[in-house]
Design a protein around this motif. Structure first.
Motif, mmCIF file in Angstrom:
data_model
loop_
_atom_site.group_PDB
_atom_site.id
_atom_site.type_symbol
_atom_site.label_atom_id
_atom_site.label_comp_id
_atom_site.label_asym_id
_atom_site.label_seq_id
_atom_site.Cartn_x
_atom_site.Cartn_y
_atom_site.Cartn_z
ATOM 1 N N GLY A 52 -16.500 48.467 17.859
ATOM 2 C CA GLY A 52 -16.583 48.065 19.396
ATOM 3 C C GLY A 52 -16.818 49.198 20.481
ATOM 4 N N MET A 53 -17.124 49.355 21.719
ATOM 5 C CA MET A 53 -18.255 51.359 21.913
ATOM 6 C C MET A 53 -18.114 50.691 23.196
ATOM 7 S SD MET A 53 -21.227 53.390 21.246
ATOM 8 C CE MET A 53 -21.576 54.808 22.203
ATOM 9 N N VAL A 54 -17.588 51.996 23.695
ATOM 10 C CA VAL A 54 -17.195 51.517 25.845
ATOM 11 C C VAL A 54 -18.070 53.019 26.101
ATOM 12 C CG1 VAL A 54 -16.125 51.828 27.299
ATOM 13 C CG2 VAL A 54 -15.289 50.953 25.331
ATOM 14 N N PHE A 55 -18.931 52.766 26.745
ATOM 15 C CA PHE A 55 -20.200 54.290 27.206
ATOM 16 C C PHE A 55 -19.541 54.700 28.310
ATOM 17 C CE2 PHE A 55 -21.716 50.692 24.720
ATOM 18 C CZ PHE A 55 -23.383 51.857 24.006
ATOM 19 N N GLN A 56 -20.443 56.195 28.554
ATOM 20 C CA GLN A 56 -19.466 56.470 30.228
ATOM 21 C C GLN A 56 -20.185 55.607 30.625
ATOM 22 O OE1 GLN A 56 -22.744 60.133 30.441
ATOM 23 N NE2 GLN A 56 -22.160 60.923 28.453
ATOM 24 N N GLN A 57 -21.286 55.208 31.236
ATOM 25 C CA GLN A 57 -21.450 53.684 32.451
ATOM 26 C C GLN A 57 -20.955 52.580 31.947
ATOM 27 O OE1 GLN A 57 -22.142 54.545 35.300
ATOM 28 N NE2 GLN A 57 -23.629 56.515 34.630
ATOM 29 N N PHE A 58 -20.679 51.675 32.520
ATOM 30 C CA PHE A 58 -19.561 50.561 32.042
ATOM 31 C C PHE A 58 -20.842 49.061 31.708
ATOM 32 C CE2 PHE A 58 -18.345 51.934 36.607
ATOM 33 C CZ PHE A 58 -17.657 53.678 35.919
ATOM 34 N N ASN A 59 -22.118 49.273 32.431
ATOM 35 C CA ASN A 59 -22.853 48.397 31.004
ATOM 36 C C ASN A 59 -22.062 47.175 31.490
ATOM 37 O OD1 ASN A 59 -24.242 50.663 30.978
ATOM 38 N ND2 ASN A 59 -23.633 50.783 28.544
ATOM 39 N N LEU A 60 -21.482 46.375 32.643
ATOM 40 C CA LEU A 60 -21.121 45.230 33.123
ATOM 41 C C LEU A 60 -22.437 44.159 33.413
ATOM 42 C CD1 LEU A 60 -17.467 46.085 34.464
ATOM 43 C CD2 LEU A 60 -17.731 46.199 31.820
ATOM 44 N N PHE A 61 -22.089 42.905 33.199
ATOM 45 C CA PHE A 61 -23.002 42.155 33.685
ATOM 46 C C PHE A 61 -22.673 42.027 34.982
ATOM 47 C CE2 PHE A 61 -22.694 40.371 29.267
ATOM 48 C CZ PHE A 61 -24.101 41.437 29.045
ATOM 49 N N PRO A 62 -23.462 42.840 35.995
ATOM 50 C CA PRO A 62 -23.337 42.046 37.574
ATOM 51 C C PRO A 62 -22.763 40.991 37.746
ATOM 52 C CG PRO A 62 -25.073 43.504 37.019
ATOM 53 C CD PRO A 62 -24.504 43.242 36.001
ATOM 54 N N HIS A 63 -23.491 39.843 37.098
ATOM 55 C CA HIS A 63 -23.619 38.773 37.718
ATOM 56 C C HIS A 63 -22.599 37.748 36.768
ATOM 57 C CE1 HIS A 63 -25.932 38.696 33.658
ATOM 58 N NE2 HIS A 63 -25.548 36.892 33.700
ATOM 59 N N MET A 64 -21.878 37.947 36.678
ATOM 60 C CA MET A 64 -20.635 37.819 36.260
ATOM 61 C C MET A 64 -19.147 37.936 36.553
ATOM 62 S SD MET A 64 -21.941 37.293 31.742
ATOM 63 C CE MET A 64 -22.943 36.509 30.906
ATOM 64 N N THR A 65 -18.532 37.574 35.985
ATOM 65 C CA THR A 65 -17.212 37.693 36.692
ATOM 66 C C THR A 65 -16.347 38.458 35.687
ATOM 67 O OG1 THR A 65 -15.341 35.591 35.736
ATOM 68 C CG2 THR A 65 -17.039 36.149 38.230
ATOM 69 N N VAL A 66 -15.314 39.016 36.122
ATOM 70 C CA VAL A 66 -14.540 39.910 34.931
ATOM 71 C C VAL A 66 -14.154 39.214 33.922
ATOM 72 C CG1 VAL A 66 -11.538 41.003 34.716
ATOM 73 C CG2 VAL A 66 -13.350 41.352 36.256
ATOM 74 N N LEU A 67 -13.659 37.596 33.585
ATOM 75 C CA LEU A 67 -13.255 37.200 32.534
ATOM 76 C C LEU A 67 -14.600 36.317 31.912
ATOM 77 C CD1 LEU A 67 -11.103 35.705 31.770
ATOM 78 C CD2 LEU A 67 -11.653 33.204 32.664
ATOM 79 N N GLU A 68 -16.079 36.786 32.607
ATOM 80 C CA GLU A 68 -17.157 35.730 31.480
ATOM 81 C C GLU A 68 -17.197 36.723 30.875
ATOM 82 O OE1 GLU A 68 -19.045 34.351 35.608
ATOM 83 O OE2 GLU A 68 -18.053 32.724 35.493
ATOM 84 N N ASN A 69 -17.338 38.378 31.495
ATOM 85 C CA ASN A 69 -17.735 39.358 30.557
ATOM 86 C C ASN A 69 -17.064 39.205 29.417
ATOM 87 O OD1 ASN A 69 -19.810 41.811 31.912
ATOM 88 N ND2 ASN A 69 -19.254 40.904 33.667
ATOM 89 N N LEU A 70 -15.731 39.283 29.195
ATOM 90 C CA LEU A 70 -14.984 39.279 28.264
ATOM 91 C C LEU A 70 -15.410 38.240 27.461
ATOM 92 C CD1 LEU A 70 -13.109 41.263 29.802
ATOM 93 C CD2 LEU A 70 -11.449 40.269 28.769
ATOM 94 N N LEU A 71 -15.386 37.353 27.967
ATOM 95 C CA LEU A 71 -16.008 35.370 26.889
ATOM 96 C C LEU A 71 -17.317 36.146 26.593
ATOM 97 C CD1 LEU A 71 -14.179 33.626 29.838
ATOM 98 C CD2 LEU A 71 -13.093 33.917 27.267
#
Length: 258
Positions: free
Chosen positions: A98-117
Motif C-alpha cells: 500500500g502507498m501513501v503519497f505527499q498529496q492525498f489523491n482521494l477521489f473528490p467526488h466520492m465520500t470518505v467511505l466510498e474512497n475506502l470501498l
C-alpha cells in the motif's frame, strides 16, 4: 537489518535508476524484515522518493533486483538490464503493498467511505457487504468515525491524509510505503498523521517511510537510512544513528534538521 531469510519482506540489491543523464540511484542495497519500520532520510534530491517509487514500480529500475517476500519483482539479466516478472506476477506482488503519497489523491467526488470501498470492490472483486465493516473499522482506527459521509473537500489536510492511510490499509497490504506523508500539511496537522503511523508501527506493520520528521524516525523507526547523492551514506538503529552518527555528512544533515 533482518534476522532470518524467512522474515524478509523486501530486499533491494544494486538498484540503479537514471533519468536521462542524471543517475539518481547508484547501486542501493537494503532489506526490510517483517514488522520493521525503515525510515529513509536525506536532503532533497538525494533519491529517497525515487527509491520508494521503485519498490512498487511507479518508477522502473535500470539495474539491480527487487524481491517482495522472497519472490522476484525485478532481476537484472545477463546484459545488465532489469527485467520484470510477468504481468500477472507483477500485479500479485504489487498488490501486497500500500502507498501513501505527499498529496492525498482521494477521489473528490466520492465520500470518505466510498474512497475506502472503491479498490477492494473493483480491484479485488470483494462484495460490498464484506468490505463495509472493514472500512468502518479502519476509519475508527485512524480516528475518523463519523466522517464516512463527508467528502474530501470537507476535511482538513490531516484528516484527508488519514483517510488516504485507511484507504491503503483497506487493501490489506503486507508492506506500507509512505512518501513524505506530512510534507503537504500544516505543522499542527502533522501530529495526527504521525500518531496514526506510530500506532501502525506499534502493531508491527512493515513500513518504509521517506520522511523529514526526525522525531518520528527516532521514535518509531527500527532502522534509519541516510541518503545523499543517490547513495546510502549511513544506516543503523535510531539510538546510535541519532546520538552518534559516524559520517560527517550525516552529522551536518542532522545538525540542520534537529
Amino acid at each position: 537489518m533482518a534476522n532470518t531469510e524467512s522474515e524478509l519482506m523486501l530486499r533491494m540489491h544494486g538498484i540503479k535508476k537514471s533519468f536521462g543523464e542524471n543517475e539518481v540511484l547508484k547501486g542501493i542495497d537494503l532489506t526490510v524484515a517483517r514488522g520493521e519500520v525503515l525510515a529513509i532520510i536525506g536532503p532533497s534530491g538525494s533519491g529517497k522518493s525515487t527509491l520508494l517509487r521503485c519498490i512498487n514500480r511507479l518508477e522502473e529500475i535500470d539495474g539491480g533486483s527487487i524481491e517482495i517476500e522472497g519472490e522476484f519483482l525485478a532481476v537484472t539479466d545477463e546484459e545488465g538490464h532489469a527485467a520484470y516478472a510477468g504481468a500477472k506476477k507483477c500485479r500479485e506482488l504489487l498488490s501486497r503493498m500500500g502507498m501513501v503519497f505527499q498529496q492525498f489523491n482521494l477521489f473528490p467526488h466520492m465520500t470518505v467511505l466510498e474512497n475506502l470501498l472503491e479498490a477492494p470492490i473493483h480491484v479485488k472483486g470483494l462484495a460490498r457487504e464484506e468490505v463495509l465493516p472493514v472500512a468502518r473499522e479502519l476509519l475508527n482506527k485512524v480516528g475518523l468515525t463519523g466522517k464516512e459521509k463527508a467528502y474530501p473537500s470537507e476535511l482538513s489536510g490531516g484528516q484527508q491524509q488519514r483517510v488516504a492511510i485507511a484507504r491503503a490499509l483497506a487493501m490489506k497490504p503486507d508492506i506500507m510505503l509512505f512518501d513524505e506523508p506530512t510534507s503537504a500539511l500544516d505543522p499542527e496537522l502533522t501530529g495526527e498523521v504521525l500518531k496514526t503511523m506510530k500506532e501502525l508501527a506499534a502493531e508491527r506493520m512493515t513500513m518504509v517511510v521517506v520522511t523529514h520528521e526526525m522525531a518520528f524516525a527516532r521514535e518509531a523507526a527500527s532502522h534509519v537510512i541516510f541518503m545523499e547523492g543517490g547513495h546510502i551514506v549511513e544506516q543503523g538503529a535510531p539510538e546510535s544513528f541519532f546520538s552518534n552518527p559516524k559520517e560527517g555528512r550525516t552529522r551536518a544533515f542532522l545538525q540542520n534538521m534537529l
